[in-house]
Motif scaffolding. Structure first.
Motif, PDB file in Angstrom:
ATOM      1  N   GLU A 225       0.711  -1.359  -0.029  1.00 17.39           N
ATOM      2  CA  GLU A 225       0.368  -0.003  -0.170  1.00 17.39           C
ATOM      3  C   GLU A 225       1.055   1.248   0.004  1.00 17.39           C
ATOM      4  O   GLU A 225       0.495   2.196  -0.788  1.00 17.39           O
ATOM      5  N   LEU A 226       1.954   1.257   0.836  1.00 24.55           N
ATOM      6  CA  LEU A 226       2.774   2.550   0.894  1.00 24.55           C
ATOM      7  C   LEU A 226       3.435   2.648  -0.453  1.00 24.55           C
ATOM      8  O   LEU A 226       3.592   3.983  -0.758  1.00 24.55           O
ATOM      9  N   ALA A 227       4.130   1.664  -1.252  1.00 19.57           N
ATOM     10  CA  ALA A 227       4.701   1.928  -2.246  1.00 19.57           C
ATOM     11  C   ALA A 227       3.656   1.665  -3.773  1.00 19.57           C
ATOM     12  O   ALA A 227       4.284   2.002  -4.793  1.00 19.57           O
ATOM     13  N   ASP A 228       2.535   1.547  -3.259  1.00 14.76           N
ATOM     14  CA  ASP A 228       1.520   1.592  -4.456  1.00 14.76           C
ATOM     15  C   ASP A 228       1.766   0.368  -5.504  1.00 14.76           C
ATOM     16  O   ASP A 228       1.932   0.560  -6.824  1.00 14.76           O
ATOM     17  N   ALA A 229       2.222  -0.846  -4.892  1.00 19.24           N
ATOM     18  CA  ALA A 229       2.754  -1.954  -5.705  1.00 19.24           C
ATOM     19  C   ALA A 229       1.603  -2.859  -5.605  1.00 19.24           C
ATOM     20  O   ALA A 229       0.824  -3.264  -4.740  1.00 19.24           O
ATOM     21  N   HIS A 230       1.360  -3.869  -6.677  1.00 25.77           N
ATOM     22  CA  HIS A 230       0.651  -4.998  -6.853  1.00 25.77           C
ATOM     23  C   HIS A 230       0.956  -5.966  -5.950  1.00 25.77           C
ATOM     24  O   HIS A 230       0.022  -6.837  -5.437  1.00 25.77           O
ATOM     25  N   TYR A 231       2.228  -6.503  -5.986  1.00 26.97           N
ATOM     26  CA  TYR A 231       2.798  -7.587  -5.124  1.00 26.97           C
ATOM     27  C   TYR A 231       3.767  -7.017  -4.156  1.00 26.97           C
ATOM     28  O   TYR A 231       4.692  -6.226  -4.303  1.00 26.97           O
TER      29      TYR A 231
ATOM     30  N   PHE B 146       1.966 -11.424  -0.676  1.00 27.07           N
ATOM     31  CA  PHE B 146       0.849 -10.527  -0.558  1.00 27.07           C
ATOM     32  C   PHE B 146       0.424 -10.188  -2.227  1.00 27.07           C
ATOM     33  O   PHE B 146       1.332  -9.955  -2.901  1.00 27.07           O
ATOM     34  N   GLY B 147      -0.752 -10.205  -2.457  1.00 24.96           N
ATOM     35  CA  GLY B 147      -1.105  -9.743  -3.780  1.00 24.96           C
ATOM     36  C   GLY B 147      -1.755 -11.030  -4.782  1.00 24.96           C
ATOM     37  O   GLY B 147      -2.242 -10.861  -5.904  1.00 24.96           O
ATOM     38  N   ILE B 148      -1.213 -12.290  -4.509  1.00 29.49           N
ATOM     39  CA  ILE B 148      -1.390 -13.443  -5.536  1.00 29.49           C
ATOM     40  C   ILE B 148      -2.484 -14.252  -4.779  1.00 29.49           C
ATOM     41  O   ILE B 148      -2.306 -14.775  -3.483  1.00 29.49           O
ATOM     42  N   ASP B 149      -3.459 -14.472  -5.554  1.00 29.37           N
ATOM     43  CA  ASP B 149      -4.743 -15.108  -4.755  1.00 29.37           C
ATOM     44  C   ASP B 149      -4.438 -16.438  -4.733  1.00 29.37           C
ATOM     45  O   ASP B 149      -3.490 -17.296  -5.305  1.00 29.37           O
TER      46      ASP B 149
ATOM     47  N   PRO C   3       8.500 -19.279 -12.962  1.00 27.13           N
ATOM     48  CA  PRO C   3       7.804 -20.777 -13.119  1.00 27.13           C
ATOM     49  C   PRO C   3       6.431 -20.544 -13.968  1.00 27.13           C
ATOM     50  O   PRO C   3       5.950 -19.521 -13.986  1.00 27.13           O
ATOM     51  N   PRO C   4       5.980 -21.611 -14.239  1.00 29.62           N
ATOM     52  CA  PRO C   4       4.650 -21.617 -15.358  1.00 29.62           C
ATOM     53  C   PRO C   4       3.404 -20.937 -14.371  1.00 29.62           C
ATOM     54  O   PRO C   4       3.565 -21.153 -13.211  1.00 29.62           O
ATOM     55  N   HIS C   5       2.630 -20.218 -14.826  1.00 21.80           N
ATOM     56  CA  HIS C   5       1.679 -19.746 -14.287  1.00 21.80           C
ATOM     57  C   HIS C   5       1.805 -18.475 -13.235  1.00 21.80           C
ATOM     58  O   HIS C   5       0.974 -17.770 -12.614  1.00 21.80           O
ATOM     59  N   HIS C   6       2.998 -18.164 -13.341  1.00 22.45           N
ATOM     60  CA  HIS C   6       3.471 -17.121 -12.361  1.00 22.45           C
ATOM     61  C   HIS C   6       2.899 -15.718 -13.119  1.00 22.45           C
ATOM     62  O   HIS C   6       3.059 -15.661 -14.276  1.00 22.45           O
ATOM     63  N   PRO C   7       2.417 -14.715 -12.312  1.00 22.70           N
ATOM     64  CA  PRO C   7       1.930 -13.618 -13.124  1.00 22.70           C
ATOM     65  C   PRO C   7       3.106 -12.673 -13.628  1.00 22.70           C
ATOM     66  O   PRO C   7       4.099 -12.858 -12.914  1.00 22.70           O
ATOM     67  N   PRO C   8       2.984 -11.789 -14.518  1.00 25.92           N
ATOM     68  CA  PRO C   8       3.932 -10.996 -15.107  1.00 25.92           C
ATOM     69  C   PRO C   8       4.635 -10.031 -14.058  1.00 25.92           C
ATOM     70  O   PRO C   8       3.694  -9.343 -13.267  1.00 25.92           O
ATOM     71  N   MET C   9       5.842  -9.990 -13.838  1.00 23.72           N
ATOM     72  CA  MET C   9       6.535  -8.963 -13.205  1.00 23.72           C
ATOM     73  C   MET C   9       7.473  -8.100 -13.697  1.00 23.72           C
ATOM     74  O   MET C   9       8.582  -8.948 -14.279  1.00 23.72           O
ATOM     75  N   ARG C  10       7.672  -6.820 -13.476  1.00 25.57           N
ATOM     76  CA  ARG C  10       8.691  -6.166 -14.272  1.00 25.57           C
ATOM     77  C   ARG C  10       9.421  -5.197 -13.266  1.00 25.57           C
ATOM     78  O   ARG C  10      10.445  -5.578 -13.005  1.00 25.57           O
ATOM     79  N   THR C  11       9.012  -4.236 -12.676  1.00 23.90           N
ATOM     80  CA  THR C  11       9.468  -3.342 -11.834  1.00 23.90           C
ATOM     81  C   THR C  11       9.743  -4.087 -10.477  1.00 23.90           C
ATOM     82  O   THR C  11       8.843  -4.727 -10.172  1.00 23.90           O
ATOM     83  N   PHE C  12      10.869  -4.026  -9.885  1.00 23.25           N
ATOM     84  CA  PHE C  12      11.279  -4.471  -8.590  1.00 23.25           C
ATOM     85  C   PHE C  12      11.675  -3.625  -7.566  1.00 23.25           C
ATOM     86  O   PHE C  12      12.573  -2.805  -8.043  1.00 23.25           O
ATOM     87  N   LEU C  13      11.723  -3.741  -6.233  1.00 25.01           N
ATOM     88  CA  LEU C  13      12.094  -3.002  -5.298  1.00 25.01           C
ATOM     89  C   LEU C  13      12.510  -4.017  -4.092  1.00 25.01           C
ATOM     90  O   LEU C  13      11.527  -4.802  -3.649  1.00 25.01           O
TER      91      LEU C  13
END
Length: 578
Positions: free
Chosen positions: A70-76, A95-98, A141-151
């Motif tokens: 929430e603080l960094a406005d990130a999906h995951y 957090f963020g993955i169902d 791995p397979p079925h992993h959601p796409p992720m680009r930016t990282f901190l």
């Protein structure tokens, strides 16, 4: 496309000190940076307040992930907890993955490779515009959601690396900026304090549970339980406290190996009586009083039993007191279970030492009780020999004298029968005296004679001798393990009848011609009495012990109406394959 671990406008350099002072310095420095960053200070303070709420460790980690996102406005967001050896991750909270997506992805990261592994060995702030472009990345791995930016930001607890906080996929497709870095680093500092408090609280609660378990074991062992039940109590408590799949107690056998004598597990099986051969390298270490810790029992070549294939991490702790090794306590976890921590190993070793001391005290107490029983039996035997037999013998001589003086044939015949009855009574009393004077080492080896000995011993406190009946070739078909447990079950059933039943009649039947429900040949023990029966809500620890003993061999035990009028009393049935 990566930013340095500490950007030029960062409030503090890399290697941020883990303290509240660092958080205060960082917050003060934020006030002079920009109106945008200053406007986010209330959000940061609320995030810090949220992180510091609660003391349960895993809940705290979940809260940190959600707050950071929430603080960094990130999906995951995720926290990778570094293992004790510093070579991988012992836990991974996200957090963020169902749940459905997480199930499809499967195994969680272990930190042995890729970008997460690199951050374990080089814990520093890392910001990436495209994590897939980093040469250390090993893909998803397979079925992993796409992720680009990282901190990624390290979390330190009392100066030591606890793990790393990861944030990915800033909302709107933007990159994480310097403001995000500043906020998340301050939050990570506060998170380290909260995690430290949660760890202390969890360690205190864990110590409290083990202490309570040690007290429960000591109380149970000194309450007068027999040896088999005492070992079962140790196994059950150890399993509960160690959060393991089973609790197992082994004792040294005559061949130099170790025999499983008590098992606590949700999966009934044939583990009871299994022998770990003396050729096993583990046995020699255990008999020397050394603890053995195994990461995966199913693949460890030192484990030489088929039972090991069901288990992963295992603690094997010697039950020793005053330099004497009584046996071994084993607490295995299921395959894939988390390894035992250093704290758990230390607490379990202390528990094993306390349990060993309690076992020795309980054994000494039972020895004193047995000595008192033997002394009482010796006194009864002397009284029977010196008083009862002599009086009966004197009475018989008087009757024989009266018989010779009598001239009435009917009187002579009647007195003669009375003298014969007295002779039979004297012989029976002498047999009872011999049984009373027998010691444990003189127990015969045949199952039939061992059953008779138990019945004769029970006759003294009962005041009468239970009847007995054997069906089938008991001595030749019933194996040693089944026979030993049948004798223990008989002793328990007769003891219950003496202490609780107030019975005037007890019938014992041993049947070796039984076919069990699964088709196996078995032996069945039936002990029926005409006593008061089992009271509603009364104690059933003895009956539970009988059932547990039977199930460990693949059998069963139950109870029902007795042989008294209208079904009065109790019938206990115990059966097992042989």
């Amino acid at each position: 496309m990566s930013a340095p671990s500490a950007s030029a406008d960062s409030p503090f350099p890399d290697g941020t000190p883990d303290s509240a002072e660092a958080a205060t310095r960082a917050t003060r420095s934020l006030q002079g940076l920009s109106p945008e960053l200053t406007s986010r200070v209330p959000q940061l303070l609320e995030a810090m307040r949220s992180v510091g709420t609660g003391l349960e460790l895993h809940t705290t980690l979940d809260r940190i992930c959600e707050t950071a996102a929430e603080l960094a406005d990130a999906h995951y967001a995720a926290i990778g907890v570094v293992s004790e050896d510093g070579e991988g991750l012992s836990d991974f909270v996200y957090f963020g993955i169902d749940p459905e997506t997480a199930e499809r992805i499967g195994r969680l990261p272990d930190g042995h490779k890729g970008l997460l592994g690199a951050l374990i060995h080089q814990p520093r702030t890392l910001r990436l515009a495209d994590l897939s472009a980093d040469p250390r990345s090993c893909g998803f791995p397979p079925h992993h959601p796409p992720m680009r930016t990282f901190l990624g930001v390290p979390i330190r607890v009392q100066g030591e690396i606890f793990g790393n906080l990861y944030l990915t996929e800033k909302r709107g497709g933007a990159d994480f900026n310097d403001y995000d870095v500043h906020m998340v680093r301050v939050l990570a500092t506060e998170a380290g304090i909260a995690i430290g408090n949660a760890r202390l609280y969890e360690a205190a609660k864990q110590r409290e549970r083990w202490i309570d378990g040690s007290v429960a074991v000591t109380t149970a062992l000194l309450s007068g339980s027999d040896a088999e039940e005492a070992l079962a109590v140790v196994a059950e408590q150890a399993r509960h406290l160690a959060d393991s799949a089973a609790g197992i107690v082994l004792l040294p056998d005559e061949e130099g190996g170790m025999e499983i004598v008590a098992v606590s597990s949700d999966e009934p099986g044939g583990a009871l009586g299994m022998i770990v051969p003396p050729e096993s390298r583990i046995v020699s270490r255990l008999l020397e009083g050394q603890a053995v810790f195994i990461d995966d029992a199913a693949t460890d070549p030192r484990v030489m039993t088929d039972l090991a294939r069901h288990y992963g991490p295992v603690m094997m702790l010697p039950l020793q007191s005053d330099g004497r090794v009584l046996g071994t306590l084993v607490t295995p976890r299921a395959r894939g279970g988390r390894p035992f921590s250093e704290a758990e190993r230390t607490l379990a070793a202390q528990f094993a030492s306390q349990a060993a001391l309690a076992l020795m005290m309980a054994d000494a107490q039972r020895d004193r009780e047995r000595l008192a029983v033997y002394e009482d039996r010796d006194r009864i035997a002397r009284d029977l020999h010196d008083l009862v037999i002599q009086r009966l013998f004197a009475t018989g001589m008087m009757l024989e004298s009266a018989q010779r003086r009598s001239v009435v044939p009917e009187v002579q015949i009647g007195v003669g029968k009375a003298v014969d009855e007295l002779d039979v009574t004297i012989q029976e009393i002498r047999t009872a005296i011999f049984a009373l004077q027998q010691g444990p080492a003189e127990a015969p080896s045949g199952l039939r004679t061992r059953v008779l000995r138990e019945i004769n011993m029970a006759a003294v406190p009962l005041g009468f001798k239970p009847s007995h009946h054997f069906v089938g070739p008991v001595d030749t078909v019933v194996g040693e393990l089944a026979g030993k447990n049948l004798i223990a079950a008989l002793r328990e059933a007769l003891s219950n009848a003496f202490r609780h039943a107030e019975a005037a009649r007890i019938d014992v039947v041993v049947d070796s011609s039984v076919i069990l429900p699964d088709g196996q040949q078995g032996v069945r023990l039936t002990v029926a009495d005409d006593g008061v029966g089992i009271a509603e809500g009364g104690r059933r620890s003895g009956l539970k012990n009988l059932k547990r003993r039977a199930e460990s061999l693949g059998g069963d035990s139950w109870y029902g109406p007795g042989i008294g009028e209208d079904g009065g009393g109790t019938t206990v049935v115990w059966q097992a394959p042989y």
